[in-house]
Design an enzyme around this catalytic site. Sequence first.
Site, PDB file in Angstrom:
ATOM      1  N   GLY A 277      -4.407  -3.994  -4.394  1.00 20.77           N
ATOM      2  CA  GLY A 277      -5.371  -2.973  -4.802  1.00 20.77           C
ATOM      3  C   GLY A 277      -4.610  -1.722  -5.155  1.00 20.77           C
ATOM      4  O   GLY A 277      -3.805  -1.241  -4.371  1.00 20.77           O
ATOM      5  N   HIS A 278      -4.802  -1.237  -6.367  1.00 22.76           N
ATOM      6  CA  HIS A 278      -4.144   0.010  -6.757  1.00 22.76           C
ATOM      7  C   HIS A 278      -5.217   1.050  -6.985  1.00 22.76           C
ATOM      8  O   HIS A 278      -6.202   0.773  -7.653  1.00 22.76           O
ATOM      9  CB  HIS A 278      -3.419  -0.138  -8.096  1.00 22.76           C
ATOM     10  CG  HIS A 278      -2.381  -1.202  -8.100  1.00 22.76           C
ATOM     11  ND1 HIS A 278      -1.273  -1.147  -7.317  1.00 22.76           N
ATOM     12  CD2 HIS A 278      -2.279  -2.332  -8.825  1.00 22.76           C
ATOM     13  CE1 HIS A 278      -0.526  -2.206  -7.546  1.00 22.76           C
ATOM     14  NE2 HIS A 278      -1.118  -2.947  -8.448  1.00 22.76           N
TER      15      HIS A 278
ATOM     16  N   ASP B 137       0.811  -1.217   0.000  1.00 25.40           N
ATOM     17  CA  ASP B 137       0.000   0.000   0.000  1.00 25.40           C
ATOM     18  C   ASP B 137       0.844   1.267   0.000  1.00 25.40           C
ATOM     19  O   ASP B 137       0.445   2.289   0.564  1.00 25.40           O
ATOM     20  CB  ASP B 137      -0.970   0.010   1.212  1.00 25.40           C
ATOM     21  CG  ASP B 137      -1.738  -1.296   1.313  1.00 25.40           C
ATOM     22  OD1 ASP B 137      -2.274  -1.721   0.290  1.00 25.40           O
ATOM     23  OD2 ASP B 137      -1.763  -1.886   2.406  1.00 25.40           O
TER      24      ASP B 137
ATOM     25  N   GLN C 254       1.950  -6.127  -3.564  1.00 24.14           N
ATOM     26  CA  GLN C 254       2.344  -6.251  -2.157  1.00 24.14           C
ATOM     27  C   GLN C 254       3.737  -5.624  -1.964  1.00 24.14           C
ATOM     28  O   GLN C 254       4.040  -4.679  -2.653  1.00 24.14           O
ATOM     29  CB  GLN C 254       2.313  -7.707  -1.660  1.00 24.14           C
ATOM     30  CG  GLN C 254       0.917  -8.297  -1.574  1.00 24.14           C
ATOM     31  CD  GLN C 254       0.433  -8.837  -2.907  1.00 24.14           C
ATOM     32  OE1 GLN C 254       1.142  -9.547  -3.579  1.00 24.14           O
ATOM     33  NE2 GLN C 254      -0.769  -8.486  -3.274  1.00 24.14           N
TER      34      GLN C 254
ATOM     35  N   LYS D 223       2.263   2.240  -5.152  1.00 24.59           N
ATOM     36  CA  LYS D 223       3.018   1.792  -6.337  1.00 24.59           C
ATOM     37  C   LYS D 223       2.268   2.115  -7.622  1.00 24.59           C
ATOM     38  O   LYS D 223       2.862   2.453  -8.627  1.00 24.59           O
ATOM     39  CB  LYS D 223       3.261   0.268  -6.285  1.00 24.59           C
ATOM     40  CG  LYS D 223       4.140  -0.171  -5.132  1.00 24.59           C
ATOM     41  CD  LYS D 223       4.313  -1.669  -5.116  1.00 24.59           C
ATOM     42  CE  LYS D 223       3.071  -2.424  -4.691  1.00 24.59           C
ATOM     43  NZ  LYS D 223       2.675  -2.278  -3.295  1.00 24.59           N
TER      44      LYS D 223
HETATM   45  P1  IMP Z   1      -2.877 -12.854   1.332  1.00 26.45           P
HETATM   46  O1  IMP Z   1      -1.915 -12.268   0.342  1.00 26.45           O
HETATM   47  O2  IMP Z   1      -4.297 -12.512   1.029  1.00 26.45           O
HETATM   48  O3  IMP Z   1      -2.657 -14.318   1.531  1.00 26.45           O
HETATM   49  O4  IMP Z   1      -2.566 -12.166   2.748  1.00 26.45           O
HETATM   50  C1  IMP Z   1      -1.353 -12.362   3.440  1.00 26.45           C
HETATM   51  C2  IMP Z   1      -0.887 -11.090   4.127  1.00 26.45           C
HETATM   52  O5  IMP Z   1      -0.509 -10.152   3.140  1.00 26.45           O
HETATM   53  C3  IMP Z   1      -1.959 -10.411   4.967  1.00 26.45           C
HETATM   54  O6  IMP Z   1      -1.341  -9.795   6.077  1.00 26.45           O
HETATM   55  C4  IMP Z   1      -2.514  -9.349   4.049  1.00 26.45           C
HETATM   56  O7  IMP Z   1      -3.077  -8.258   4.755  1.00 26.45           O
HETATM   57  C5  IMP Z   1      -1.237  -8.930   3.318  1.00 26.45           C
HETATM   58  N1  IMP Z   1      -1.499  -8.383   1.990  1.00 26.45           N
HETATM   59  C6  IMP Z   1      -1.831  -9.057   0.868  1.00 26.45           C
HETATM   60  N2  IMP Z   1      -1.956  -8.214  -0.169  1.00 26.45           N
HETATM   61  C7  IMP Z   1      -1.687  -6.999   0.292  1.00 26.45           C
HETATM   62  C8  IMP Z   1      -1.610  -5.701  -0.323  1.00 26.45           C
HETATM   63  O8  IMP Z   1      -1.802  -5.523  -1.523  1.00 26.45           O
HETATM   64  N3  IMP Z   1      -1.286  -4.668   0.512  1.00 26.45           N
HETATM   65  C9  IMP Z   1      -1.025  -4.839   1.829  1.00 26.45           C
HETATM   66  N4  IMP Z   1      -1.062  -6.023   2.431  1.00 26.45           N
HETATM   67  C10 IMP Z   1      -1.393  -7.097   1.677  1.00 26.45           C
END
Ligand code: IMP
Length: 478
Positions: free
Chosen positions: A69-70, A42, A275, A45
């Site tokens: 999410g962008h 977040d 991420q 990017k």
């Molecule tokens: P998952 O990717 O849904 O399996 O989540 C694993 C961890 O990554 C969790 O703590 C989510 O909150 C975090 N996470 C996954 N995608 C994002 C993102 O785009 N931004 C911030 N945190 C993320």
Amino acid sequence: MTGATAASAASPDGTLAAPDLRPRQNAPAMPGVVIVGAQWGDEGKGKVVDLLAERATTIVRFQGGNNAGHTIVRDGEEFKFHLIPSGILHEEKTSVIGNGVVVDPRVLLGEIDNLKRAGISVGNLRLSANAHLIMPYHVLLDSAGETKLGKNSIGTTRRGIGPCYADKALRLGIRVQDLLDEKILRTKIRAALEPKQQALRELSVQRRKRLKEAGEDAKPIEESVQVPDPRLDLHAMVEEHVSFGHRLEPHIADTARLCWEALDGGETVIFEGAQATLLDLDHGTYPFVTSSNPIAGEACVGAGIGPKDIDEVWGIAKAYATRVGAGPFPTELFDDVGEQMLQRGHEFGTTTGRRRRCGWMDLIALRYAVRLNRMDALAITKLDVLSGIGPLRVAVRYRSKEGAVLDTFPYHQSILHSAEPEYEELPGFDLDLTSCRSASDLPQEARDYLGFIADFVGVPVRLVGVGPDREQVIWLED
Ligand code: IMP
């Protein structure tokens, strides 16, 4: 202060040019630019990719899925993407979803429809035939797994990311190309579905038992075993996915080859990570991480290019730090300052709407990210959020439970969990930065803050964000 700083990088008259990413005349073809998150995600990017994309012909996403999410704000209009690369708003450019991405076809088609409705062409969107698909059972398993973990849950986005990557590693995955052959699709889904049905049944029984023990559920345990879940019906799933295949077919391509052609032709290709570094499956704060590798090295695997195709690596960091989900976050704030960051920075997830945890900039973690990704440059976003929050703090070392000074990011989980940050205090600034467009518009304290960061981590800050709109940026010379 030592070395090149962002503050010293500003030319005296404040004229600052955007970095020139265009292919150089007679230069060897090596214009691959990787953009990664340097913290816990977040960082903004999407906006940086959108800006740098002006100089590129191709923008490629290489990992993650619709957990990302962008948000891009253009001329006041807000666009939210979860799967489609942020470069899609440049319609003449090729936007690629690489083989390393996990794709929920329903979500992708929804994004395609939304873009079409907004009058934006998706004619140049390409989807790797080798990308894996997030199937309905992955989403169910992600949720059931998190529920089972209870207070030890990871806090995933529950979008099926982990179970999908697990199936990929188990060689039980369904790939985009499978959508184009009903027979293969049926065989593969059948093979993948059976163990999932079993696992989900078991998780459901366990859940009922737990609820019963807690006196919360009156339904008989057997019910959950007997009622077939319509979302797991093989026939319906195959039919639905065949129709997804028909709709996606015009976009399906050999995307690695597309990247090679662009790179070998001397064009600039941007590889966009989702991420961020500290959520990396191997190098992040395991197990509180995502199930892919959001670091620069993964651009090679997730797009199908070689390490020598990467010419430049940009890391994106917020001027402070945020994290969603569980896991260690040494500089987390639980006071008014954290609340101010949350409110002023609108720190609520694009994907899940969850409140983000907020804290001070952690330079130990950032320096780790810089080295791990071998970054060439940093973009610092949301500097405007810090105005009025002075004095500013940045973590420059940790102290372990036993009192040892740690000036590198600890690899041991237990040490990181109990590490206490120690801060350097820097003067804050009150000026509203949202209309600053050059380094000379920034108050000295803001420049010093950027300079301190650049010095500490050893790479220049080349771009600063001062608001959500794409115009609200300041380019700094290297
Ligand atoms: P998952 O990717 O849904 O399996 O989540 C694993 C961890 O990554 C969790 O703590 C989510 O909150 C975090 N996470 C996954 N995608 C994002 C993102 O785009 N931004 C911030 N945190 C993320």
